[in-house]
Design a protein around this motif. Structure first.
Motif, PDB file in Angstrom:
ATOM      1  N   TRP A 147      15.693   3.188  -3.647  1.00 49.87           N
ATOM      2  CA  TRP A 147      14.336   3.314  -1.780  1.00 49.87           C
ATOM      3  C   TRP A 147      13.377   2.338  -2.141  1.00 49.87           C
ATOM      4  CZ3 TRP A 147      13.905   6.955   2.361  1.00 49.87           C
ATOM      5  CH2 TRP A 147      15.035   7.231   2.213  1.00 49.87           C
ATOM      6  N   ARG A 148      13.216   1.080  -1.485  1.00 49.90           N
ATOM      7  CA  ARG A 148      11.810   0.509  -0.871  1.00 49.90           C
ATOM      8  C   ARG A 148      10.826   1.411  -0.946  1.00 49.90           C
ATOM      9  NH1 ARG A 148      13.145  -3.895   2.646  1.00 49.90           N
ATOM     10  NH2 ARG A 148      14.590  -2.358   3.658  1.00 49.90           N
ATOM     11  N   VAL A 149      10.267   1.973  -2.396  1.00 54.78           N
ATOM     12  CA  VAL A 149       9.385   2.986  -2.200  1.00 54.78           C
ATOM     13  C   VAL A 149       8.120   2.145  -2.081  1.00 54.78           C
ATOM     14  CG1 VAL A 149       8.067   4.736  -2.780  1.00 54.78           C
ATOM     15  CG2 VAL A 149      10.610   5.155  -2.791  1.00 54.78           C
ATOM     16  N   LYS A 150       6.913   1.902  -1.183  1.00 52.10           N
ATOM     17  CA  LYS A 150       5.607   1.154  -1.199  1.00 52.10           C
ATOM     18  C   LYS A 150       4.583   2.120  -1.426  1.00 52.10           C
ATOM     19  CE  LYS A 150       7.722  -2.827   0.512  1.00 52.10           C
ATOM     20  NZ  LYS A 150       7.324  -4.253   1.782  1.00 52.10           N
ATOM     21  N   ILE A 151       3.216   2.050  -2.965  1.00 57.04           N
ATOM     22  CA  ILE A 151       2.170   3.565  -2.154  1.00 57.04           C
ATOM     23  C   ILE A 151       1.025   1.887  -2.357  1.00 57.04           C
ATOM     24  CG2 ILE A 151       0.704   4.542  -2.902  1.00 57.04           C
ATOM     25  CD1 ILE A 151       3.521   5.817  -4.778  1.00 57.04           C
ATOM     26  N   LEU A 152       0.558   1.697  -0.913  1.00 58.03           N
ATOM     27  CA  LEU A 152      -0.753   1.146  -1.672  1.00 58.03           C
ATOM     28  C   LEU A 152      -1.768   2.036  -1.568  1.00 58.03           C
ATOM     29  CD1 LEU A 152      -2.070  -1.339  -0.285  1.00 58.03           C
ATOM     30  CD2 LEU A 152      -1.963  -0.486   1.757  1.00 58.03           C
ATOM     31  N   ALA A 153      -2.902   1.366  -2.622  1.00 62.42           N
ATOM     32  CA  ALA A 153      -3.886   2.565  -2.675  1.00 62.42           C
ATOM     33  C   ALA A 153      -4.786   1.571  -2.402  1.00 62.42           C
ATOM     34  CB  ALA A 153      -3.920   3.230  -3.699  1.00 62.42           C
ATOM     35  N   THR A 154      -5.852   1.249  -1.818  1.00 60.25           N
ATOM     36  CA  THR A 154      -7.182   0.733  -1.141  1.00 60.25           C
ATOM     37  C   THR A 154      -8.863   1.970  -1.348  1.00 60.25           C
ATOM     38  OG1 THR A 154      -7.123   1.710   1.090  1.00 60.25           O
ATOM     39  CG2 THR A 154      -5.707   0.245   0.376  1.00 60.25           C
ATOM     40  N   ASP A 155      -9.841   1.224  -1.664  1.00 63.95           N
ATOM     41  CA  ASP A 155     -10.822   2.093  -1.697  1.00 63.95           C
ATOM     42  C   ASP A 155     -11.413   0.639  -1.721  1.00 63.95           C
ATOM     43  OD1 ASP A 155     -12.251   4.599  -2.920  1.00 63.95           O
ATOM     44  OD2 ASP A 155     -13.523   2.936  -3.063  1.00 63.95           O
ATOM     45  N   ILE A 156     -13.002   0.904  -0.817  1.00 65.95           N
ATOM     46  CA  ILE A 156     -14.039  -0.292  -0.406  1.00 65.95           C
ATOM     47  C   ILE A 156     -14.933  -0.165  -1.783  1.00 65.95           C
ATOM     48  CG2 ILE A 156     -15.888   1.234  -0.279  1.00 65.95           C
ATOM     49  CD1 ILE A 156     -16.735  -0.067   1.909  1.00 65.95           C
TER      50      ILE A 156
ATOM     51  N   PHE B 262      -2.721  -6.365   9.052  1.00 64.30           N
ATOM     52  CA  PHE B 262      -1.160  -6.804   8.459  1.00 64.30           C
ATOM     53  C   PHE B 262      -0.799  -5.490   7.268  1.00 64.30           C
ATOM     54  CE2 PHE B 262      -4.683  -8.192   5.858  1.00 64.30           C
ATOM     55  CZ  PHE B 262      -4.528  -8.122   4.689  1.00 64.30           C
ATOM     56  N   LEU B 263      -1.342  -4.622   7.459  1.00 62.04           N
ATOM     57  CA  LEU B 263      -0.819  -3.721   6.656  1.00 62.04           C
ATOM     58  C   LEU B 263      -0.106  -2.734   7.147  1.00 62.04           C
ATOM     59  CD1 LEU B 263      -4.805  -1.451   5.217  1.00 62.04           C
ATOM     60  CD2 LEU B 263      -2.994  -3.479   4.319  1.00 62.04           C
ATOM     61  N   GLY B 264       0.007  -2.719   7.900  1.00 58.69           N
ATOM     62  CA  GLY B 264       1.666  -2.045   8.583  1.00 58.69           C
ATOM     63  C   GLY B 264       1.455  -0.604   9.425  1.00 58.69           C
ATOM     64  N   THR B 265       2.407   0.157   8.752  1.00 54.77           N
ATOM     65  CA  THR B 265       2.285   1.024   9.179  1.00 54.77           C
ATOM     66  C   THR B 265       2.917   2.062   7.768  1.00 54.77           C
ATOM     67  OG1 THR B 265       4.414   1.171  10.308  1.00 54.77           O
ATOM     68  CG2 THR B 265       2.967   1.347  12.180  1.00 54.77           C
TER      69      THR B 265
ATOM     70  N   HIS C 133      -1.589   3.040  12.564  1.00 59.77           N
ATOM     71  CA  HIS C 133      -0.782   2.843  10.716  1.00 59.77           C
ATOM     72  C   HIS C 133      -0.242   3.901  10.561  1.00 59.77           C
ATOM     73  CE1 HIS C 133      -2.689  -1.484  10.156  1.00 59.77           C
ATOM     74  NE2 HIS C 133      -4.199  -0.882  10.927  1.00 59.77           N
ATOM     75  N   LEU C 134      -0.021   4.862  12.254  1.00 57.09           N
ATOM     76  CA  LEU C 134       0.761   5.573  11.396  1.00 57.09           C
ATOM     77  C   LEU C 134       1.912   5.215  12.310  1.00 57.09           C
ATOM     78  CD1 LEU C 134       0.594   8.851   9.230  1.00 57.09           C
ATOM     79  CD2 LEU C 134       0.304   9.645  11.071  1.00 57.09           C
ATOM     80  N   CYS C 135       3.290   5.779  11.334  1.00 61.43           N
ATOM     81  CA  CYS C 135       4.125   6.005  11.688  1.00 61.43           C
ATOM     82  C   CYS C 135       4.453   6.494  13.315  1.00 61.43           C
ATOM     83  CB  CYS C 135       5.385   6.157  11.176  1.00 61.43           C
ATOM     84  SG  CYS C 135       5.743   4.466  10.195  1.00 61.43           S
ATOM     85  N   PRO C 136       5.384   6.625  13.977  1.00 61.68           N
ATOM     86  CA  PRO C 136       5.825   7.956  14.828  1.00 61.68           C
ATOM     87  C   PRO C 136       5.781   8.881  14.305  1.00 61.68           C
ATOM     88  CG  PRO C 136       6.736   5.702  15.761  1.00 61.68           C
ATOM     89  CD  PRO C 136       6.317   5.258  14.572  1.00 61.68           C
ATOM     90  N   GLN C 137       6.460   9.250  13.365  1.00 55.86           N
ATOM     91  CA  GLN C 137       7.414  10.300  13.135  1.00 55.86           C
ATOM     92  C   GLN C 137       6.495  10.498  11.377  1.00 55.86           C
ATOM     93  OE1 GLN C 137       9.753  12.624  14.538  1.00 55.86           O
ATOM     94  NE2 GLN C 137       9.346  11.311  16.442  1.00 55.86           N
ATOM     95  N   GLY C 138       5.474  10.063  10.941  1.00 60.13           N
ATOM     96  CA  GLY C 138       4.705   9.640   9.744  1.00 60.13           C
ATOM     97  C   GLY C 138       4.101  11.353   9.813  1.00 60.13           C
TER      98      GLY C 138
END
Length: 276
Positions: A135-144, A206-209, A237-242
């Motif tokens: 699968w295309r699994v994307k894990i975005l990790a962010t911090d200030i 642009f981060l998407g859902t 940013h949360l998908c409808p079923q997220g």
């Protein structure tokens, strides 16, 4: 130890609230002075007064260092068994079933600190869900905190104490190699995670859902108006079923009417109304 004056403390509070939405509260003069004195030593600035003066002038290096010093970066691998248990037994299986046709999974760890949470998710996916290898699994990790915090996260290198906190021994053996006295996570796991600087007050569209969104143990540092603002952005940013997972002590309590609370696998999560 030199302490901070009332006027300097007010300037610091204003900076933290404007920049990151952090409500410093009262009675923290000693803690603030200790952290700022450490920043002074690191940046070779003679006093807290001079440090606050440079902060007030907008010196970027000072702003980055002060913000990093004043944010709480407490984290560990697989922190809190409940959410990770629910992710493994209930949430990921449900998302896999719902996304089977497109074979794509998007995960966001907001306020990821030094990276243990997103790497814990990546190891869980690799270890427990082999079908996701295709699968295309994307894990975005962010911090200030864009300085040492995200640098450490990207490097994926941890001390013996850090890997001893929450990381099961079989996963340490399987996904880490010893590097001097420290432990370095495998390139394969690091490649699963993308680290970016993101301010929760200014989440870019642009981060998407995302199918799974973790924002744990960070809302407690904000006042209610700021919590409402951040939750409104996260909800978009949360998908409808997220699934949205917050910290164990973080409750919405009327802060967002579009997200409903659910108990999943013994853990609490939030979803769009009618998503279940």
């Amino acid at each position: 130890m030199p302490s901070i004056t009332t006027g300097e403390l007010n300037l610091l509070k204003d900076f933290l609230y404007r920049t990151a939405g952090i409500d410093l509260g009262e009675g923290k003069e000693y803690l603030v002075s200790a952290r700022l004195n450490e920043v002074c030593r690191t940046l070779q600035i003679s006093s807290i007064s001079n440090l606050i003066g440079q902060l007030h002038k907008g010196k970027k290096a000072v702003s980055v260092a002060v913000l990093e010093a004043m944010t709480t970066n407490e984290t560990s691998f697989f922190r809190d068994a409940g959410p990770f248990g629910a992710i493994t037994t209930d949430i990921l299986p449900d998302l896999i079933e719902k996304n089977r046709s497109k074979k794509q999974l998007n995960i966001w760890c907001a306020a990821c600190s030094t990276g243990q949470e997103p790497y814990s998710l990546a190891m869980t996916i690799r270890d427990r869900f082999p079908e996701l290898n295709n699968w295309r699994v994307k894990i975005l990790a962010t911090d200030i905190a864009e300085g040492k915090v995200l640098e450490k996260a990207r490097a994926g290198t941890y001390t013996q104490l850090e890997v001893s906190r929450g990381l099961p021994a079989p996963l340490l053996i399987k996904y880490f190699k010893q590097k001097g006295r420290d432990w370095e996570i495998s390139q394969d796991i690091r490649d699963m995670v993308t680290f970016k600087k993101v301010n929760l007050l200014e989440i870019p569209a642009f981060l998407g859902t995302f199918d799974l969104l973790l924002c744990r143990n960070v809302l407690i540092y904000f006042d209610n108006p700021t919590k409402q603002r951040i939750l409104g952005s996260l909800q978009k940013h949360l998908c409808p079923q997220g699934y949205l997972i917050l910290g164990g002590s973080e409750l919405l309590l009327g802060l967002n009417q579009k997200l409903q609370r659910y108990s999943v696998g013994g853990a609490t999560c939030y979803r769009h109304e009618g998503a279940a």
